[in-house]
Design a protein around this motif. Structure first.
Motif, mmCIF file in Angstrom:
data_model
loop_
_atom_site.group_PDB
_atom_site.id
_atom_site.type_symbol
_atom_site.label_atom_id
_atom_site.label_comp_id
_atom_site.label_asym_id
_atom_site.label_seq_id
_atom_site.Cartn_x
_atom_site.Cartn_y
_atom_site.Cartn_z
ATOM 1 N N MET A 1 0.466 -0.615 0.023
ATOM 2 C CA MET A 1 -0.286 -0.127 -0.703
ATOM 3 C C MET A 1 0.602 1.662 0.494
ATOM 4 O O MET A 1 0.429 2.154 -0.759
ATOM 5 N N ARG A 2 1.763 1.358 1.267
ATOM 6 C CA ARG A 2 2.913 2.085 1.047
ATOM 7 C C ARG A 2 3.159 2.695 -0.403
ATOM 8 O O ARG A 2 3.765 3.911 -0.667
ATOM 9 N N ALA A 3 3.359 1.091 -1.479
ATOM 10 C CA ALA A 3 4.580 1.462 -2.297
ATOM 11 C C ALA A 3 3.723 2.543 -3.536
ATOM 12 O O ALA A 3 4.091 2.466 -4.540
ATOM 13 N N GLY A 4 2.565 2.826 -2.798
ATOM 14 C CA GLY A 4 1.563 2.718 -3.933
ATOM 15 C C GLY A 4 1.230 4.506 -4.474
ATOM 16 O O GLY A 4 1.574 5.142 -3.289
ATOM 17 N N PRO A 5 1.180 4.839 -5.584
ATOM 18 C CA PRO A 5 0.967 5.451 -5.956
ATOM 19 C C PRO A 5 -0.471 6.893 -4.591
ATOM 20 O O PRO A 5 0.054 8.010 -4.558
ATOM 21 N N GLY A 6 -1.310 5.816 -4.314
ATOM 22 C CA GLY A 6 -1.616 6.813 -3.280
ATOM 23 C C GLY A 6 -1.299 6.781 -2.550
ATOM 24 O O GLY A 6 -1.147 7.414 -1.940
ATOM 25 N N GLY A 7 -1.047 5.624 -1.841
ATOM 26 C CA GLY A 7 -0.797 5.279 -0.592
ATOM 27 C C GLY A 7 -1.557 5.093 0.672
ATOM 28 O O GLY A 7 -1.111 5.126 1.915
ATOM 29 N N VAL A 8 -2.878 5.363 0.486
ATOM 30 C CA VAL A 8 -3.763 5.712 1.429
ATOM 31 C C VAL A 8 -4.535 4.624 2.078
ATOM 32 O O VAL A 8 -5.543 4.642 2.992
ATOM 33 N N GLY A 9 -4.988 3.624 0.883
ATOM 34 C CA GLY A 9 -5.720 2.389 0.944
ATOM 35 C C GLY A 9 -5.247 1.226 0.759
ATOM 36 O O GLY A 9 -5.012 1.383 -0.622
ATOM 37 N N ILE A 10 -5.962 -0.120 0.737
ATOM 38 C CA ILE A 10 -5.516 -1.061 -0.030
ATOM 39 C C ILE A 10 -6.543 -2.158 0.080
ATOM 40 O O ILE A 10 -6.621 -2.340 1.739
ATOM 41 N N ALA A 11 -6.779 -3.140 -0.552
ATOM 42 C CA ALA A 11 -7.764 -4.610 0.546
ATOM 43 C C ALA A 11 -6.927 -5.822 -0.730
ATOM 44 O O ALA A 11 -6.684 -5.575 -1.072
ATOM 45 N N ALA A 12 -7.100 -6.721 0.532
ATOM 46 C CA ALA A 12 -6.422 -7.490 -0.063
ATOM 47 C C ALA A 12 -6.524 -8.365 -1.226
ATOM 48 O O ALA A 12 -5.498 -8.712 -2.082
#
Lengths: 176, 182
Positions: free
Chosen positions: B39-50
């Motif tokens: 999640m933190r490596a992503g462009p938004g980095g504010v949320g992720i779902a499994a």
């Protein structure tokens, strides 16, 4: 090797324009890219990115029949086209007021000076013949910040258009 | 630290409905660490779902604390989350790691009440609003096999009036303007 073309098609609005035009392109081996298609003042307008292996003339020939049948104006340009390069707007500006000449020119001029790069502008005339109103939505990138745009608009309204209603809001894109 | 591979549309696995988590074991804890790093490596980095990383369990991570001037609950591990109440609606623009190079307008509830378990299986309740509420609704959709592009509203025409941040008006000095009753 495919080439990107920009097709412009305009004609009196009628049933089936999109289906017939795109079917002719599909059958001719074209691949469509990004497009804008909408009705403007009783006309149907199409701006369409088309990827095609043939040349300008061959592309024209693919559409010749449908263009004649539907009585459309067709214009073809070779373009340098790229997909997957969307830019997200940062700000949205809505303007409306009694219709008169010069709203778009004046509003967009001060916004340009204040650093607005327009990504999308749509405008319309509503009301009736006696009392037309003009309404415009602009989305863009505030290259010098949103405060600059707000200041520029404020000044324009104060000096030239006290009756125009203008709203400016940041577009916050939630990227998950 | 390992980063997990993000499934991207039109991968059909993104339509999977995820199953509730029942085991709060070491395997889950290890997965949560990898999921957070991803999640933190992503462009938004504010949320992720499994399910975005191909794990079809009802797990969401959320952390909108990087965004200034909003109400939030910090870094959240939300397992088996459920919205039990919602109120209001608002249009907002969304993007997603699983849908690259596209953003669009989506209507979401403004306020909601959420029940979810944490990484140890303990139940918590949250009242969320605004950005954080939007984020959890976006993530919860992933658990049900939905993407924001399944909920798009027209880019061209606002169906609902948006929240107005700045209204640019001069002082009401027009002579034609009616006097306001005080």
């Amino acid at each position: 090797m495919s080439q990107w073309y920009m097709l412009t098609l305009v004609g009196k609005d009628q049933l089936g324009i999109v289906a017939k035009v795109t079917t002719a392109l599909y059958k001719g081996g074209c691949n469509l890219g990004e497009a804008s298609m909408l009705r403007l003042g009783g006309n149907f307008t199409i701006m369409l990115m088309v990827s095609y292996e043939g040349d300008n003339k061959q592309l024209y020939d693919l559409l010749k029949e449908v263009v004649r049948e539907l009585n459309l104006h067709l214009h073809i340009d070779v373009i340098e086209g790229h997909l997957h390069q969307h830019r997200d707007p940062e700000v949205r500006i809505t303007v409306h007021g009694a219709d008169r000449a010069g709203i778009v020119a004046q509003v967009t001029s001060v916004l340009t000076e204040a650093g607005l790069n327009i990504l999308d502008l749509e405008s319309d005339v509503g009301g009736n013949t006696n009392n037309p109103f003009y309404i415009m939505h602009i989305e863009g990138i505030a290259t010098q910040g949103i405060a600059q745009l707000s200041q520029a608009l404020q000044q324009l309204l104060a000096t030239q258009h006290p009756d125009l209603k203008v709203q400016l809001e940041p577009i916050e894109t939630l990227v998950m | 630290m390992s980063l997990l591979e993000i499934l991207t549309y039109p991968d059909p696995r993104l339509k999977t409905i995820s199953a509730p988590v029942t085991e709060f074991d070491a395997k889950l804890q290890a997965f949560l660490i990898d999921l957070e790093n991803t999640m933190r490596a992503g462009p938004g980095g504010v949320g992720i779902a499994a399910p975005q990383v191909g794990c079809f369990q009802r797990i969401v991570l959320l952390d909108v604390s990087s965004k200034p001037k909003i109400k939030h609950h910090g870094n959240l591990v939300l397992i088996n989350p459920e919205i039990t109440q919602w109120e209001g609606f608002e249009i907002g623009r969304e993007g997603c790691m699983s849908v690259p190079d596209y953003t669009g307008n989506v209507i979401r509830a403004q306020y909601l009440h959420l029940m979810a378990q944490d990484q140890h299986g303990i139940q918590h309740e949250y009242d969320m609003e605004g950005f954080e509420a939007r984020a959890i609704q976006h993530e919860l959709d992933h658990l049900d096999g939905l993407l924001f592009i399944d909920r798009l509203v027209s880019r061209r025409h606002d169906l609902f009036r948006r929240k107005v941040y700045v209204s640019i008006q001069t002082q009401p000095h027009l002579s034609s303007e009616k006097a306001i009753d005080r």
